[in-house]
Design a protein around this motif. Structure first.
Motif, mmCIF file in Angstrom:
data_model
loop_
_atom_site.group_PDB
_atom_site.id
_atom_site.type_symbol
_atom_site.label_atom_id
_atom_site.label_comp_id
_atom_site.label_asym_id
_atom_site.label_seq_id
_atom_site.Cartn_x
_atom_site.Cartn_y
_atom_site.Cartn_z
ATOM 1 N N SER A 17 0.835 -1.210 0.000
ATOM 2 C CA SER A 17 0.000 0.000 0.000
ATOM 3 C C SER A 17 0.861 1.248 0.000
ATOM 4 C CB SER A 17 -0.884 0.023 1.252
ATOM 5 O OG SER A 17 -1.624 -1.149 1.364
ATOM 6 N N GLY A 18 0.464 2.220 -0.820
ATOM 7 C CA GLY A 18 1.102 3.531 -0.799
ATOM 8 C C GLY A 18 2.386 3.636 -1.593
ATOM 9 N N LYS A 19 2.893 2.529 -2.130
ATOM 10 C CA LYS A 19 4.143 2.560 -2.885
ATOM 11 C C LYS A 19 3.852 2.123 -4.308
ATOM 12 C CE LYS A 19 9.050 1.521 -2.322
ATOM 13 N NZ LYS A 19 9.419 2.950 -2.303
ATOM 14 N N SER A 20 4.163 2.993 -5.276
ATOM 15 C CA SER A 20 3.793 2.716 -6.664
ATOM 16 C C SER A 20 4.642 1.613 -7.287
ATOM 17 C CB SER A 20 3.892 3.996 -7.506
ATOM 18 O OG SER A 20 5.189 4.550 -7.405
ATOM 19 N N SER A 92 17.879 2.622 11.720
ATOM 20 C CA SER A 92 16.926 1.989 10.797
ATOM 21 C C SER A 92 16.335 3.022 9.845
ATOM 22 C CB SER A 92 15.781 1.326 11.580
ATOM 23 O OG SER A 92 16.264 0.372 12.496
ATOM 24 N N GLU A 93 15.755 2.486 8.792
ATOM 25 C CA GLU A 93 15.040 3.301 7.809
ATOM 26 C C GLU A 93 13.585 2.854 7.814
ATOM 27 O OE1 GLU A 93 14.856 3.518 2.920
ATOM 28 O OE2 GLU A 93 16.775 3.129 3.907
ATOM 29 N N LEU A 94 12.671 3.823 7.823
ATOM 30 C CA LEU A 94 11.237 3.535 7.786
ATOM 31 C C LEU A 94 10.630 4.119 6.525
ATOM 32 C CD1 LEU A 94 10.034 4.630 11.366
ATOM 33 C CD2 LEU A 94 11.037 2.439 10.697
ATOM 34 N N TYR A 95 9.669 3.387 5.966
ATOM 35 C CA TYR A 95 8.830 3.979 4.930
ATOM 36 C C TYR A 95 7.399 3.969 5.447
ATOM 37 C CZ TYR A 95 6.111 4.779 0.753
ATOM 38 O OH TYR A 95 5.207 5.297 -0.134
ATOM 39 N N ILE A 96 6.788 5.156 5.446
ATOM 40 C CA ILE A 96 5.447 5.294 5.996
ATOM 41 C C ILE A 96 4.483 5.894 4.984
ATOM 42 C CG2 ILE A 96 4.058 6.388 7.826
ATOM 43 C CD1 ILE A 96 6.731 6.363 9.476
ATOM 44 N N THR A 97 4.895 6.992 4.359
ATOM 45 C CA THR A 97 3.981 7.700 3.479
ATOM 46 C C THR A 97 4.746 8.527 2.457
ATOM 47 O OG1 THR A 97 2.092 9.239 3.438
ATOM 48 C CG2 THR A 97 3.829 9.716 5.010
ATOM 49 N N GLY A 98 4.097 8.849 1.350
ATOM 50 C CA GLY A 98 4.683 9.749 0.360
ATOM 51 C C GLY A 98 5.873 9.154 -0.364
ATOM 52 N N ASN A 99 6.796 10.015 -0.750
ATOM 53 C CA ASN A 99 7.957 9.591 -1.529
ATOM 54 C C ASN A 99 9.245 9.587 -0.722
ATOM 55 O OD1 ASN A 99 6.488 9.390 -4.007
ATOM 56 N ND2 ASN A 99 6.490 11.624 -4.119
ATOM 57 N N GLN A 100 9.128 9.690 0.598
ATOM 58 C CA GLN A 100 10.339 9.785 1.399
ATOM 59 C C GLN A 100 10.372 8.725 2.488
ATOM 60 O OE1 GLN A 100 10.433 13.505 3.579
ATOM 61 N NE2 GLN A 100 8.226 13.657 3.514
ATOM 62 N N THR A 101 11.595 8.395 2.890
ATOM 63 C CA THR A 101 11.784 7.503 4.019
ATOM 64 C C THR A 101 12.369 8.309 5.177
ATOM 65 O OG1 THR A 101 13.963 6.887 3.149
ATOM 66 C CG2 THR A 101 12.117 5.438 2.605
ATOM 67 N N ILE A 102 12.297 7.745 6.372
ATOM 68 C CA ILE A 102 12.816 8.397 7.571
ATOM 69 C C ILE A 102 13.967 7.557 8.100
ATOM 70 C CG2 ILE A 102 12.210 9.391 9.807
ATOM 71 C CD1 ILE A 102 9.297 8.909 9.146
ATOM 72 N N HIS A 103 15.039 8.219 8.503
ATOM 73 C CA HIS A 103 16.196 7.526 9.051
ATOM 74 C C HIS A 103 16.412 7.951 10.497
ATOM 75 C CE1 HIS A 103 16.759 7.498 4.694
ATOM 76 N NE2 HIS A 103 17.424 6.375 4.877
ATOM 77 N N GLY A 104 16.710 6.975 11.342
ATOM 78 C CA GLY A 104 16.948 7.298 12.742
ATOM 79 C C GLY A 104 16.886 6.059 13.606
ATOM 80 N N LEU A 180 4.260 13.870 8.491
ATOM 81 C CA LEU A 180 5.519 14.486 8.051
ATOM 82 C C LEU A 180 5.327 15.797 7.302
ATOM 83 C CD1 LEU A 180 7.382 11.259 6.864
ATOM 84 C CD2 LEU A 180 7.363 12.296 9.143
ATOM 85 N N GLY A 181 4.123 16.409 7.425
ATOM 86 C CA GLY A 181 3.873 17.703 6.796
ATOM 87 C C GLY A 181 3.724 17.640 5.302
ATOM 88 N N GLU A 182 3.334 16.462 4.765
ATOM 89 C CA GLU A 182 3.189 16.308 3.314
ATOM 90 C C GLU A 182 2.088 17.209 2.744
ATOM 91 O OE1 GLU A 182 2.085 12.266 2.546
ATOM 92 O OE2 GLU A 182 0.166 12.428 3.580
ATOM 93 N N ASN A 183 1.177 17.612 3.593
ATOM 94 C CA ASN A 183 0.059 18.462 3.181
ATOM 95 C C ASN A 183 -0.012 19.632 4.169
ATOM 96 O OD1 ASN A 183 -2.581 19.578 2.999
ATOM 97 N ND2 ASN A 183 -3.364 17.687 2.108
ATOM 98 N N PRO A 184 -0.038 20.886 3.675
ATOM 99 C CA PRO A 184 -0.077 22.031 4.596
ATOM 100 C C PRO A 184 -1.289 22.032 5.521
ATOM 101 C CG PRO A 184 -0.445 22.731 2.305
ATOM 102 C CD PRO A 184 0.013 21.318 2.260
ATOM 103 N N ASN A 185 -2.362 21.341 5.121
ATOM 104 C CA ASN A 185 -3.543 21.256 5.975
ATOM 105 C C ASN A 185 -3.365 20.272 7.125
ATOM 106 O OD1 ASN A 185 -5.157 23.177 4.702
ATOM 107 N ND2 ASN A 185 -5.875 21.711 3.179
ATOM 108 N N LYS A 186 -2.209 19.617 7.174
ATOM 109 C CA LYS A 186 -1.916 18.699 8.280
ATOM 110 C C LYS A 186 -0.889 19.296 9.235
ATOM 111 C CE LYS A 186 -3.149 14.465 5.821
ATOM 112 N NZ LYS A 186 -2.720 13.116 5.386
#
Length: 221
Positions: A17-20, A92-104, A180-186
């Protein structure tokens, strides 16, 4: 006795889900709620809730050399929660949403969320139901090659609740960033949570309502 999936040790392609783009690799292990793929470079731990399709593919070239598992092998089946507990303190690296991953670093695991500390976003609260995959890195790898002095692993400054709902309620009145602020309304001040609807006051002062189940991450700027 561990269940052995018929595609175990085979080369597979899967859609999540969420990954093209599909993910390809060798299927290494599967539990009742998580599977493990090795893509030739990394182990990907993928919660089954986001698996849409899984199929075999023809492997071109040489067979993959699978390195040592990042976590100690157990005789009992793997599970999503066990993997998260084992990943605590590992880069670790996480993929949650959008086109970016998070590292930490994953720092805490609660009932239905976990806490992740990132050099970019700092403390992030992540809903368990929205993590698409986790990739643990080798022990000698650090985020952005930062030294421990540049990026110390710090405990969360916030008091943690048991559930995601309770944690968000603790943040009422705070300026928060969702997903992660992908949408300014969030992005805005968390005004309240009623009947699974979250009210945010956005930059222009207007109210935006979001359904609780679709909130993937929360962090403070």
């Amino acid at each position: 006795m561990k269940y052995r999936h018929p595609l175990l040790d085979q080369y597979v392609e899967l859609n999540i889900s969420g990954k093209s783009l599909p993910i390809q690799g060798k299927m290494i292990d599967m539990g009742q709620d998580i599977l493990v793929i090795h893509n030739g470079l990394q182990f990907l731990y993928i919660p089954l809730i986001h698996l849409q399709q899984l199929r075999t593919v023809k492997q071109e070239g040489e067979d993959l050399v699978i390195p040592e598992f990042p976590f100690e092998q157990q005789s009992e089946p793997i599970s999503y929660r066990k993997i998260l507990m084992n990943a605590k303190g590992m880069f670790s690296e996480l993929y949650i949403t959008g086109n970016q991953t998070i590292h930490g670093y994953l720092t805490s695991v609660m009932n239905d969320f976990f806490v992740f500390y990132s050099p970019v976003y700092h403390t992030i609260i992540v809903s368990l139901q929205h993590l698409k995959y986790l990739i643990p890195y080798n022990p000698n790898v650090t985020p952005y090659t930062l030294s421990p002095a540049q990026f110390p692993l710090k405990p969360s400054p916030m008091t943690l609740a048991r559930t995601f709902d309770q944690q968000l309620r603790k943040l009422i009145g705070e300026f928060v960033i969702l997903d992660l602020g992908e949408n300014p309304n969030k992005i805005g001040v968390l005004k309240g949570i009623e009947q699974n609807m979250i009210e945010l006051s956005t930059a222009g002062g207007s109210s935006v309502f979001l359904h609780f189940d679709h909130v993937k991450t929360v962090h403070l700027p």
